[in-house]
Design a protein around this motif. Structure first.
Motif, PDB file in Angstrom:
ATOM      1  N   LEU A  46       0.289  -1.180   0.112  1.00 41.87           N
ATOM      2  CA  LEU A  46       0.055  -0.031  -0.219  1.00 41.87           C
ATOM      3  C   LEU A  46       0.656   1.131   0.317  1.00 41.87           C
ATOM      4  O   LEU A  46       1.499   1.494   0.928  1.00 41.87           O
ATOM      5  CB  LEU A  46      -0.419  -0.326   1.154  1.00 41.87           C
ATOM      6  CG  LEU A  46      -1.783   1.101   1.149  1.00 41.87           C
ATOM      7  CD1 LEU A  46      -3.438   0.575   2.130  1.00 41.87           C
ATOM      8  CD2 LEU A  46      -1.247   2.016   2.098  1.00 41.87           C
ATOM      9  N   TRP A  48       0.963   4.950   0.538  1.00 40.63           N
ATOM     10  CA  TRP A  48       0.558   6.550   0.767  1.00 40.63           C
ATOM     11  C   TRP A  48       0.625   7.675   0.358  1.00 40.63           C
ATOM     12  O   TRP A  48       1.446   7.978   0.324  1.00 40.63           O
ATOM     13  CB  TRP A  48       0.061   6.256   1.653  1.00 40.63           C
ATOM     14  CG  TRP A  48       1.269   6.054   3.219  1.00 40.63           C
ATOM     15  CD1 TRP A  48       2.036   5.715   3.309  1.00 40.63           C
ATOM     16  CD2 TRP A  48       1.884   7.513   3.549  1.00 40.63           C
ATOM     17  NE1 TRP A  48       3.141   6.059   4.646  1.00 40.63           N
ATOM     18  CE2 TRP A  48       2.926   6.989   4.435  1.00 40.63           C
ATOM     19  CE3 TRP A  48       1.751   8.987   3.399  1.00 40.63           C
ATOM     20  CZ2 TRP A  48       3.435   8.012   4.478  1.00 40.63           C
ATOM     21  CZ3 TRP A  48       2.606  10.188   4.011  1.00 40.63           C
ATOM     22  CH2 TRP A  48       3.105   9.458   4.809  1.00 40.63           C
ATOM     23  N   THR A  60       4.474   3.797   2.383  1.00 39.55           N
ATOM     24  CA  THR A  60       4.478   2.920   2.329  1.00 39.55           C
ATOM     25  C   THR A  60       4.170   1.925   3.302  1.00 39.55           C
ATOM     26  O   THR A  60       4.327   2.352   4.772  1.00 39.55           O
ATOM     27  CB  THR A  60       5.190   1.269   1.780  1.00 39.55           C
ATOM     28  OG1 THR A  60       6.076   1.341   2.362  1.00 39.55           O
ATOM     29  CG2 THR A  60       6.537   2.580   0.455  1.00 39.55           C
ATOM     30  N   PHE A  82      -3.385  -4.666   7.231  1.00 44.47           N
ATOM     31  CA  PHE A  82      -2.223  -4.089   6.977  1.00 44.47           C
ATOM     32  C   PHE A  82      -1.598  -3.871   7.740  1.00 44.47           C
ATOM     33  O   PHE A  82      -2.628  -3.665   9.193  1.00 44.47           O
ATOM     34  CB  PHE A  82      -2.782  -2.727   5.936  1.00 44.47           C
ATOM     35  CG  PHE A  82      -3.225  -2.672   5.023  1.00 44.47           C
ATOM     36  CD1 PHE A  82      -2.842  -2.823   3.435  1.00 44.47           C
ATOM     37  CD2 PHE A  82      -5.125  -2.570   4.803  1.00 44.47           C
ATOM     38  CE1 PHE A  82      -3.294  -3.105   2.514  1.00 44.47           C
ATOM     39  CE2 PHE A  82      -5.747  -2.195   3.306  1.00 44.47           C
ATOM     40  CZ  PHE A  82      -5.074  -2.903   2.380  1.00 44.47           C
ATOM     41  N   LYS A 167      -6.513   2.824  -7.361  1.00 46.44           N
ATOM     42  CA  LYS A 167      -5.794   4.348  -5.957  1.00 46.44           C
ATOM     43  C   LYS A 167      -7.099   5.084  -5.612  1.00 46.44           C
ATOM     44  O   LYS A 167      -7.712   5.204  -6.505  1.00 46.44           O
ATOM     45  CB  LYS A 167      -4.870   5.015  -6.822  1.00 46.44           C
ATOM     46  CG  LYS A 167      -4.777   6.659  -5.887  1.00 46.44           C
ATOM     47  CD  LYS A 167      -4.363   7.763  -7.364  1.00 46.44           C
ATOM     48  CE  LYS A 167      -2.644   7.384  -7.777  1.00 46.44           C
ATOM     49  NZ  LYS A 167      -1.944   8.047  -8.337  1.00 46.44           N
ATOM     50  N   ILE A 199      -4.099   6.811  -1.374  1.00 38.52           N
ATOM     51  CA  ILE A 199      -3.687   5.455  -1.438  1.00 38.52           C
ATOM     52  C   ILE A 199      -3.553   4.548  -2.619  1.00 38.52           C
ATOM     53  O   ILE A 199      -4.946   4.755  -3.384  1.00 38.52           O
ATOM     54  CB  ILE A 199      -4.338   4.146   0.137  1.00 38.52           C
ATOM     55  CG1 ILE A 199      -5.641   4.066  -0.398  1.00 38.52           C
ATOM     56  CG2 ILE A 199      -4.100   5.032   1.200  1.00 38.52           C
ATOM     57  CD1 ILE A 199      -6.251   3.235   0.433  1.00 38.52           C
ATOM     58  N   ASN A 200      -2.719   3.482  -2.613  1.00 34.29           N
ATOM     59  CA  ASN A 200      -2.349   3.174  -4.002  1.00 34.29           C
ATOM     60  C   ASN A 200      -2.357   1.487  -3.631  1.00 34.29           C
ATOM     61  O   ASN A 200      -0.899   1.054  -3.312  1.00 34.29           O
ATOM     62  CB  ASN A 200      -1.172   3.628  -5.163  1.00 34.29           C
ATOM     63  CG  ASN A 200      -1.398   3.011  -6.445  1.00 34.29           C
ATOM     64  OD1 ASN A 200      -1.281   1.979  -6.563  1.00 34.29           O
ATOM     65  ND2 ASN A 200      -0.944   4.029  -7.267  1.00 34.29           N
ATOM     66  N   LEU A 201      -3.504   0.167  -3.907  1.00 37.63           N
ATOM     67  CA  LEU A 201      -3.231  -0.710  -3.826  1.00 37.63           C
ATOM     68  C   LEU A 201      -2.734  -1.108  -4.376  1.00 37.63           C
ATOM     69  O   LEU A 201      -3.013  -1.300  -5.875  1.00 37.63           O
ATOM     70  CB  LEU A 201      -4.403  -1.460  -3.248  1.00 37.63           C
ATOM     71  CG  LEU A 201      -5.391  -0.626  -2.022  1.00 37.63           C
ATOM     72  CD1 LEU A 201      -6.522  -1.522  -2.129  1.00 37.63           C
ATOM     73  CD2 LEU A 201      -4.390  -1.039  -0.992  1.00 37.63           C
ATOM     74  N   THR A 203      -1.570  -5.268  -5.563  1.00 37.35           N
ATOM     75  CA  THR A 203      -1.574  -6.144  -4.652  1.00 37.35           C
ATOM     76  C   THR A 203      -1.383  -7.700  -5.582  1.00 37.35           C
ATOM     77  O   THR A 203      -2.133  -7.350  -7.203  1.00 37.35           O
ATOM     78  CB  THR A 203      -3.507  -6.779  -4.525  1.00 37.35           C
ATOM     79  OG1 THR A 203      -3.430  -5.572  -3.754  1.00 37.35           O
ATOM     80  CG2 THR A 203      -3.207  -7.870  -3.857  1.00 37.35           C
TER      81      THR A 203
END
Length: 207
Positions: A46, A48, A60, A82, A167, A199-201, A203
């Motif tokens: 993640l 941020w 992060t 998280f 995002k 936040i940019n996830l 995965t």
């Protein structure tokens, strides 16, 4: 007469059986079974970004666990957790200032990681937008407070691996993070921190 009726009945049964075999020669078509992929916590992150009047910071947060659910090739659900004590700052190069900043982020002014060591995101709805594009709706829980959020994401399934990235913009005050917010404190001038943060996830998960 009875013999004729008996033969007619046999013909009817044969025709029905033949028709059924023609329609579905290999039996009923089975619906694709949903598959669960386990999040790779080493490859997922993640990212941020938070902004204030005089600048911005970014960093992060690590995943502790998670899953993604896929039906065929379509994303249908997922749950992520998280580790808030893993929060880092990537833009502060001075070690002392960096440690002071992270200590403040972990304090009661911000994420209070001693009391709330984890955060969570649960997907509640997935809307295909064409190709690998989706709108993801889910519940984000930070400091034991849960709020809905929707954001665009791209999802790619390749063999036994699924990669999803999206995002989202969150309002920190909805999670009781009010420090430096003009929405709650007047006359703080250039010390103000904006309520919204990003936040940019990213995965990565596999079977």
């Amino acid at each position: 007469m009875k013999t004729r009726q008996f033969l007619a009945s046999l013909v009817a049964v044969a025709v029905m059986a033949g028709t059924s075999a023609f329609v579905s020669p290999v039996g009923p078509v089975k619906k694709a079974k949903a598959t669960t992929y386990k999040v790779d916590t080493q490859k997922s992150v993640l990212n941020w970004e938070g902004k204030k009047v005089t600048g911005q910071h970014n960093g992060t947060v690590k995943f502790t666990e998670g899953t993604l659910t896929v039906d065929g090739t379509k994303l249908t659900g997922g749950t992520f957790e998280f580790d808030m004590n893993s929060i880092t700052s990537l833009d502060l190069t001075d070690a002392g200032y960096n440690a002071k900043f992270i200590g403040h982020m972990k304090s009661e002014d911000f994420f209070n990681t001693t009391k709330y060591p984890t955060s969570k995101f649960v997907i509640t709805k997935v809307t295909p937008k064409g190709g690998n594009n989706y709108d993801i709706t889910g519940n984000m829980t930070i400091k034991n407070l849960t709020n809905p959020v929707t954001f665009p994401a791209t999802v790619t399934v390749s063999g036994n691996t699924i990669t999803a990235e999206g995002k989202a913009v969150l309002d920190r005050t909805k999670y009781d993070i009010k420090y430096g917010s003009k929405s709650f404190f007047e006359n703080i001038g250039d010390k103000a921190i904006y309520d919204d943060f990003t936040i940019n996830l990213k995965t990565v998960a596999s079977k």
